[in-house]
Design a protein around this motif. Structure first.
Motif, PDB file in Angstrom:
ATOM      1  N   ILE A  82       0.877  -1.174   0.000  1.00 22.09           N
ATOM      2  CA  ILE A  82       0.000   0.000   0.000  1.00 22.09           C
ATOM      3  C   ILE A  82       0.911   1.219   0.000  1.00 22.09           C
ATOM      4  CG2 ILE A  82      -1.783   1.325   1.177  1.00 22.09           C
ATOM      5  CD1 ILE A  82      -1.428  -2.300   2.103  1.00 22.09           C
TER       6      ILE A  82
ATOM      7  N   TYR B 104      -2.477  -7.517  -9.937  1.00 25.40           N
ATOM      8  CA  TYR B 104      -3.619  -6.750  -9.450  1.00 25.40           C
ATOM      9  C   TYR B 104      -3.164  -5.430  -8.823  1.00 25.40           C
ATOM     10  CZ  TYR B 104      -7.840  -5.368  -7.003  1.00 25.40           C
ATOM     11  OH  TYR B 104      -8.930  -4.658  -6.559  1.00 25.40           O
ATOM     12  N   HIS B 105      -3.908  -4.371  -9.111  1.00 25.11           N
ATOM     13  CA  HIS B 105      -3.609  -3.063  -8.516  1.00 25.11           C
ATOM     14  C   HIS B 105      -4.875  -2.229  -8.458  1.00 25.11           C
ATOM     15  CE1 HIS B 105      -3.888  -0.995 -12.439  1.00 25.11           C
ATOM     16  NE2 HIS B 105      -3.292  -2.069 -12.930  1.00 25.11           N
ATOM     17  N   GLU B 106      -4.870  -1.266  -7.561  1.00 24.88           N
ATOM     18  CA  GLU B 106      -5.951  -0.292  -7.452  1.00 24.88           C
ATOM     19  C   GLU B 106      -5.342   1.090  -7.282  1.00 24.88           C
ATOM     20  OE1 GLU B 106      -8.716  -0.955  -4.296  1.00 24.88           O
ATOM     21  OE2 GLU B 106      -8.946  -3.100  -4.717  1.00 24.88           O
TER      22      GLU B 106
ATOM     23  N   PHE C 198      -8.863  -3.373   0.079  1.00 22.52           N
ATOM     24  CA  PHE C 198      -7.785  -3.947  -0.733  1.00 22.52           C
ATOM     25  C   PHE C 198      -7.210  -5.195  -0.056  1.00 22.52           C
ATOM     26  CE2 PHE C 198      -3.115  -4.098  -1.352  1.00 22.52           C
ATOM     27  CZ  PHE C 198      -3.074  -4.383  -2.717  1.00 22.52           C
TER      28      PHE C 198
ATOM     29  N   HIS D 202     -10.284   2.088   2.157  1.00 23.82           N
ATOM     30  CA  HIS D 202      -9.640   1.572   0.942  1.00 23.82           C
ATOM     31  C   HIS D 202      -8.573   0.540   1.289  1.00 23.82           C
ATOM     32  CE1 HIS D 202     -11.715   4.035  -1.917  1.00 23.82           C
ATOM     33  NE2 HIS D 202     -11.269   5.187  -1.427  1.00 23.82           N
ATOM     34  N   THR D 203      -7.851   0.777   2.376  1.00 26.12           N
ATOM     35  CA  THR D 203      -6.820  -0.169   2.788  1.00 26.12           C
ATOM     36  C   THR D 203      -7.439  -1.508   3.171  1.00 26.12           C
ATOM     37  OG1 THR D 203      -5.351   1.600   3.573  1.00 26.12           O
ATOM     38  CG2 THR D 203      -4.977  -0.602   4.448  1.00 26.12           C
TER      39      THR D 203
ATOM     40  N   LEU E  26      -1.721  -1.215  -3.920  1.00 24.57           N
ATOM     41  CA  LEU E  26      -2.750  -0.186  -3.806  1.00 24.57           C
ATOM     42  C   LEU E  26      -2.074   1.175  -3.773  1.00 24.57           C
ATOM     43  CD1 LEU E  26      -5.603   0.960  -3.106  1.00 24.57           C
ATOM     44  CD2 LEU E  26      -5.068   0.463  -0.695  1.00 24.57           C
TER      45      LEU E  26
ATOM     46  N   LYS F  71      -9.269  -8.239  -0.388  1.00 19.47           N
ATOM     47  CA  LYS F  71      -9.204  -8.871  -1.713  1.00 19.47           C
ATOM     48  C   LYS F  71      -7.948  -9.714  -1.877  1.00 19.47           C
ATOM     49  CE  LYS F  71     -11.853  -5.247  -4.055  1.00 19.47           C
ATOM     50  NZ  LYS F  71     -11.793  -4.084  -4.996  1.00 19.47           N
TER      51      LYS F  71
END
Length: 334
Positions: free
Chosen positions: A212, A295-297, A325, A321-322, A269, A328
């Motif tokens: 993150i 995977y990324h956001e 993520f 958000h943390t 993230l 997931k």
């Protein structure tokens, strides 16, 4: 009566002079390294309020469902103890909980692990073992000392599964600003011997399984980067590297996570403010992640100051958000 017993009868100044003549340095003269306090939560709040007068410091109550151990030494380097604080759920779980190492910012020269204790505590209440960690700053040690310290902290976590409820197969790094840069670098250099360091628990792995990055640069030498402008004095990055980017470009490239992305890079993230230069290289990194199917956001907070994760109203959004993520990439196991 010995000479040194006589000293107790003399004024302290006389004792100091005599000891210096004898070639002995008084303990009072052995001053610790001066700490850079240029970046604090209070100073960040004053600065951020110039454009955001209604913001407040995030100070949620300590969750009743967690417990803490503070001031634990995870590694000693050259006689210097490096410490951390750990927060974890009271509820037992046979498989343990995923762990999150939180890395503070401050331009690699300032800041303190306590800055992100509120975030660590709230994450622990959501079902994670969280650690706020100290590392050597640039007034004390240049790059890559901070990075090797943090990798040692990850290794320490893996030694503690018998003491704390840690799932050592699922460790994430969460970092803000300079800490974000280093969290991305830790995650993209899993297994890189050049940045591993040789101190503390070296038989354990420093691999992390998620990143993150909260407003941390991904590249120091990049069209979007503002790091390394020494026109008005040495920049924070130049002080950290101990050389300008024109003198030692290879060193500056090495510290950029963008230059280390491979198929083995863990999910990432990106949480970003409205200050574009703080996430230099992000879009180019996303292209590399996409090429490898990693995977990324990305979540951007419009009009937010760089220090947004410390303050309301962005603290809760950062936490949400943390947690989403991590849920997931570290799904609950049966």
């Amino acid at each position: 009566m010995t000479l040194f017993r006589h000293f107790r009868l003399l004024p302290r100044l006389v004792v100091a002079i005599v000891l210096l003549v004898m070639g002995v340095q008084p303990l009072a003269a052995q001053q610790p390294l001066t700490r850079d306090t240029s970046f604090t939560v209070a100073s960040a709040l004053r600065k951020a309020r110039k454009d955001n007068p209604t913001i407040t410091l995030a100070q949620p109550a300590f969750p009743s469902t967690i417990q803490a151990q503070r001031n634990l030494t995870y590694c000693t380097v050259g006689g210097r103890p490096l410490q951390l604080d750990i927060f974890y759920p009271k509820a037992k779980r046979s498989r343990g909980y995923p762990a999150v190492l939180l890395i503070h910012g401050g331009g690699w020269s300032s800041g303190d692990r306590s800055h992100h204790a509120p975030m660590a505590q709230q994450l622990a209440a959501k079902g994670y073992v969280t650690v706020t960690v100290e590392y050597r700053l640039s007034p004390e040690a240049r790059y890559p000392a901070a990075v090797t310290d943090l990798k040692a902290a990850v290794r320490w976590l893996r030694t503690q599964a018998g003491t704390y409820p840690i799932d050592t197969t699922r460790i994430a790094v969460w970092g803000f600003s300079a800490g974000g840069q280093m969290s991305a670098l830790l995650g993209t250099t899993n297994g890189d011997a050049q940045l591993e360091g040789s101190a503390c628990q070296t038989s354990r792995s420093s691999h992390v399984q998620a990143i993150i990055d909260v407003d941390g640069t991904l590249a120091f030498i990049h069209p979007e980067s503002g790091e390394g402008d020494d026109s008005r004095g040495l920049s924070a990055a130049t002080r950290w590297f101990g050389a300008s980017k024109t003198d030692q470009p290879a060193l500056w490239h090495q510290a950029g996570a963008l230059n280390h992305v491979t198929a083995q890079t863990p999910p990432i993230l990106f949480l970003n403010s409205s200050v574009d230069r703080m996430h230099a290289g992000r879009d180019d990194m996303i292209k590399k992640l996409d090429a490898f199917g990693i995977y990324h956001e990305t979540h951007v907070f419009p009009k937010a100051p760089h220090t947004f994760p410390l303050f309301n109203p962005w603290f809760d959004l950062t936490l949400e958000h943390t947690v989403a993520f991590l849920a997931k990439v570290f799904p609950k196991r049966p």
